[in-house]
Design a protein around this motif. Structure first.
Motif, PDB file in Angstrom:
ATOM      1  N   ILE A 102      -2.562  -7.864   6.059  1.00  0.00           N
ATOM      2  CA  ILE A 102      -1.934  -7.301   4.866  1.00  0.00           C
ATOM      3  C   ILE A 102      -1.433  -8.480   4.040  1.00  0.00           C
ATOM      4  O   ILE A 102      -0.576  -9.245   4.488  1.00  0.00           O
ATOM      5  CB  ILE A 102      -0.780  -6.363   5.235  1.00  0.00           C
ATOM      6  CG1 ILE A 102      -1.273  -5.268   6.187  1.00  0.00           C
ATOM      7  CG2 ILE A 102      -0.168  -5.735   3.988  1.00  0.00           C
ATOM      8  CD1 ILE A 102      -0.163  -4.418   6.768  1.00  0.00           C
ATOM      9  N   ARG A 106      -3.070  -9.679  -2.423  1.00  0.00           N
ATOM     10  CA  ARG A 106      -3.937  -8.508  -2.587  1.00  0.00           C
ATOM     11  C   ARG A 106      -3.137  -7.288  -3.024  1.00  0.00           C
ATOM     12  O   ARG A 106      -3.639  -6.421  -3.745  1.00  0.00           O
ATOM     13  CB  ARG A 106      -4.652  -8.225  -1.263  1.00  0.00           C
ATOM     14  CG  ARG A 106      -5.725  -7.157  -1.331  1.00  0.00           C
ATOM     15  CD  ARG A 106      -6.450  -7.077  -0.010  1.00  0.00           C
ATOM     16  NE  ARG A 106      -7.365  -5.955   0.051  1.00  0.00           N
ATOM     17  CZ  ARG A 106      -8.033  -5.588   1.137  1.00  0.00           C
ATOM     18  NH1 ARG A 106      -7.895  -6.296   2.254  1.00  0.00           N
ATOM     19  NH2 ARG A 106      -8.844  -4.548   1.115  1.00  0.00           N
ATOM     20  N   ALA A 107      -1.861  -7.230  -2.616  1.00  0.00           N
ATOM     21  CA  ALA A 107      -0.990  -6.122  -3.005  1.00  0.00           C
ATOM     22  C   ALA A 107      -0.358  -6.344  -4.374  1.00  0.00           C
ATOM     23  O   ALA A 107       0.351  -5.468  -4.884  1.00  0.00           O
ATOM     24  CB  ALA A 107       0.104  -5.929  -1.955  1.00  0.00           C
ATOM     25  N   GLY A 108      -0.584  -7.515  -4.973  1.00  0.00           N
ATOM     26  CA  GLY A 108      -0.092  -7.774  -6.317  1.00  0.00           C
ATOM     27  C   GLY A 108       1.368  -8.203  -6.388  1.00  0.00           C
ATOM     28  O   GLY A 108       2.013  -8.043  -7.421  1.00  0.00           O
ATOM     29  N   ASP A 385      -9.735  -0.982   0.002  1.00  0.00           N
ATOM     30  CA  ASP A 385      -8.597  -1.339  -0.853  1.00  0.00           C
ATOM     31  C   ASP A 385      -7.552  -0.232  -0.918  1.00  0.00           C
ATOM     32  O   ASP A 385      -6.347  -0.503  -0.900  1.00  0.00           O
ATOM     33  CB  ASP A 385      -9.081  -1.673  -2.263  1.00  0.00           C
ATOM     34  CG  ASP A 385      -9.686  -3.071  -2.345  1.00  0.00           C
ATOM     35  OD1 ASP A 385      -9.408  -3.887  -1.438  1.00  0.00           O
ATOM     36  OD2 ASP A 385     -10.445  -3.342  -3.300  1.00  0.00           O
ATOM     37  N   GLY A 386      -8.007   1.022  -1.017  1.00  0.00           N
ATOM     38  CA  GLY A 386      -7.058   2.129  -1.123  1.00  0.00           C
ATOM     39  C   GLY A 386      -6.161   2.221   0.100  1.00  0.00           C
ATOM     40  O   GLY A 386      -4.939   2.375  -0.016  1.00  0.00           O
ATOM     41  N   HIS A 388      -5.621  -0.230   2.273  1.00  0.00           N
ATOM     42  CA  HIS A 388      -4.836  -1.459   2.346  1.00  0.00           C
ATOM     43  C   HIS A 388      -3.598  -1.347   1.456  1.00  0.00           C
ATOM     44  O   HIS A 388      -2.487  -1.706   1.866  1.00  0.00           O
ATOM     45  CB  HIS A 388      -5.687  -2.659   1.921  1.00  0.00           C
ATOM     46  CG  HIS A 388      -4.974  -3.976   2.017  1.00  0.00           C
ATOM     47  ND1 HIS A 388      -4.129  -4.435   1.027  1.00  0.00           N
ATOM     48  CD2 HIS A 388      -4.976  -4.925   2.992  1.00  0.00           C
ATOM     49  CE1 HIS A 388      -3.631  -5.606   1.398  1.00  0.00           C
ATOM     50  NE2 HIS A 388      -4.126  -5.933   2.574  1.00  0.00           N
ATOM     51  N   GLN A 389      -3.781  -0.858   0.230  1.00  0.00           N
ATOM     52  CA  GLN A 389      -2.652  -0.729  -0.693  1.00  0.00           C
ATOM     53  C   GLN A 389      -1.617   0.259  -0.160  1.00  0.00           C
ATOM     54  O   GLN A 389      -0.402   0.015  -0.261  1.00  0.00           O
ATOM     55  CB  GLN A 389      -3.145  -0.263  -2.068  1.00  0.00           C
ATOM     56  CG  GLN A 389      -3.968  -1.290  -2.825  1.00  0.00           C
ATOM     57  CD  GLN A 389      -3.142  -2.487  -3.271  1.00  0.00           C
ATOM     58  OE1 GLN A 389      -1.934  -2.406  -3.420  1.00  0.00           O
ATOM     59  NE2 GLN A 389      -3.789  -3.620  -3.464  1.00  0.00           N
ATOM     60  N   ALA A 392       0.208  -1.406   2.715  1.00  0.00           N
ATOM     61  CA  ALA A 392       1.064  -2.470   2.188  1.00  0.00           C
ATOM     62  C   ALA A 392       2.318  -1.895   1.546  1.00  0.00           C
ATOM     63  O   ALA A 392       3.433  -2.393   1.767  1.00  0.00           O
ATOM     64  CB  ALA A 392       0.290  -3.321   1.187  1.00  0.00           C
ATOM     65  N   ARG A 393       2.171  -0.848   0.749  1.00  0.00           N
ATOM     66  CA  ARG A 393       3.339  -0.247   0.094  1.00  0.00           C
ATOM     67  C   ARG A 393       4.288   0.366   1.118  1.00  0.00           C
ATOM     68  O   ARG A 393       5.505   0.277   0.982  1.00  0.00           O
ATOM     69  CB  ARG A 393       2.895   0.814  -0.917  1.00  0.00           C
ATOM     70  CG  ARG A 393       2.320   0.225  -2.195  1.00  0.00           C
ATOM     71  CD  ARG A 393       2.087   1.298  -3.243  1.00  0.00           C
ATOM     72  NE  ARG A 393       3.306   1.994  -3.620  1.00  0.00           N
ATOM     73  CZ  ARG A 393       4.217   1.528  -4.467  1.00  0.00           C
ATOM     74  NH1 ARG A 393       4.056   0.331  -5.023  1.00  0.00           N
ATOM     75  NH2 ARG A 393       5.287   2.237  -4.778  1.00  0.00           N
TER      76      ARG A 393
END
Length: 411
Positions: A102, A106-108, A385-386, A388-389, A392-393
């Motif tokens: 993670i 990538r999570a911005g 990506d979906g 992962h995001q 991460a959140r």
């Protein structure tokens, strides 16, 4: 709640009493002070970081939203110099081929969270408490009696000056897993002993950690390695309870070898272990969060397995949500208000407790044949990506019902 004839009615704008001056109780006291709400903080220990039992040698993994909250409280400015940003979390299972990374980039975001020694957070909270204007601190002091009266509670506190009495429209139990407030309210608790002991220590590593944190699952329990600001790493090693005494007696060389065997060689050779401390692992969930004109927060409400480092993060969400709801209320102890608080905390509390428990049962104690399934799951999260995001959140602490003070700060 029946008042005794000789006892006065409690004014709704009287001081809220918080029993427990640890990390969560202190955070709640600061949050109420910021809202202009008078409160009393009852602390069992003298206000020094070396005497507070919650200001121990653990290294806390603070989620992004937790740090947002500490910034809003004015605490982070006293702690930031001792914190290390977590820019990547690496999750794996011993004997399995899959892993998950993670990544903050990538999570911005610039960091998923921060590692901070509990003692450093304790010192920061104590510094911030000194600046509170609406807060009255009783330390050292302990609750010795609590009797319901009209509109609140009549409390007796044993202090250095002797027995003192105070009246409050809202009693808050922030006094830890063995909560006296919870017992006085007659609230039962479900306890589970995991038969494990957690050891914490710091180590030096051959390769720099570069802001990475690792969570590695083994049949004997998880091992986590957290980045620290001085280039060292914090180790959280979980072992079966029957091995705890043996592990505690190992010399430094044998201990570091055990950590190396369980963690692996992700950071090259580990060396120079610091002091180690062991903590038996058990969970404890209060049967309910509220009583009449009373509420539980932090470990008094729920103590979770330390896997994933969710304990203080969850407790701070309790504290900041409660402050947000009662801080400006005409009467902070109203039943409808406390029920609304319990309802708002229900999903986060249940999900965090269940995920911590299931993670240990499903990953550490799962049959060998499930290894490929776990690996596949980690790979899917890593590649999509979906997913992962979303993971991460969740790891950063973003979830429904989050207190406004923990939302992202806008420049």
């Amino acid at each position: 709640m029946q008042a005794h004839p000789f006892q006065q009615t409690v004014s709704a704008d009287a001081e809220i009493v918080i029993v427990g001056g640890g990390l969560v109780g202190a955070s709640l006291a600061i949050a109420l002070d910021l809202m202009g709400r008078p409160a009393v903080l009852v602390e069992a220990s003298a206000p020094r970081p070396d005497t507070q039992p919650s200001h121990d040698d653990r290294n806390l993994a603070l989620s992004r939203t937790t740090v947002n909250g500490l910034r809003r409280l004015g605490v982070w400015e006293h702690a930031a110099a001792f914190a290390e940003p977590i820019r990547e979390v690496h999750v794996s299972r011993a004997g399995s081929f899959g892993s998950l990374r993670i990544e903050a980039q990538r999570a911005g975001v610039e960091a998923l969270g921060w590692t901070l020694p509990a003692r450093a957070l304790g010192r920061a909270l104590l510094q911030r408490l000194e600046a509170c204007r609406q807060l009255r601190r009783q330390a050292p002091a302990r609750l010795v009696a609590a009797a319901p009266v009209s509109g609140g509670w009549r409390l007796e506190l044993q202090t250095a000056e002797g027995l003192q009495t105070c009246l409050t429209p809202l009693l808050v139990g922030a006094d830890g897993t063995a909560s006296m407030v919870r017992d006085r309210l007659g609230i039962g608790a479900i306890r589970h002993d995991y038969g494990q002991t957690l050891f914490v220590a710091t180590v030096a590593s051959e390769r720099p950690h570069q802001g990475r944190a690792w969570e590695r699952f083994r049949e004997t329990g998880p091992v986590a390695v957290l980045p620290l600001p001085d280039g060292r790493c914090g180790v959280v090693l979980t072992v079966p309870g029957e091995e705890a005494e043996t592990l505690a007696e190992l010399d430094d060389g044998a201990f570091i070898q055990r950590v190396q065997d369980d963690f692996g060689w992700w950071l090259g050779r580990l060396s120079q272990p610091g002091r180690r401390h062991g903590y038996p692992i058990a969970s404890c969930a209060a049967g309910r969060l509220t009583g009449e004109r009373a509420v539980l927060v932090g470990n008094a409400a729920q103590t979770v397995h330390p896997v994933g480092a969710q304990g203080f993060n969850l407790g701070l969400r309790d504290a900041l949500t409660l402050a947000e709801m009662v801080g400006e209320a005409a009467d902070p102890g109203l039943e409808s208000l406390l029920q609304a608080y319990a309802l708002r905390r229900e999903s986060d509390r249940a999900a965090t407790m269940q995920s911590s428990d299931r993670l240990i049962r499903l990953v550490c104690h799962a049959p060998a044949w499930t290894g490929p399934l776990h690996s596949l799951g980690l790979l899917l999260i890593d590649r999509l990506d979906g997913l992962h995001q979303a993971v991460a959140r969740q790891g950063m602490g973003f979830r429904p019902g989050l207190p406004l003070s923990q939302m992202e700060l806008r420049e």
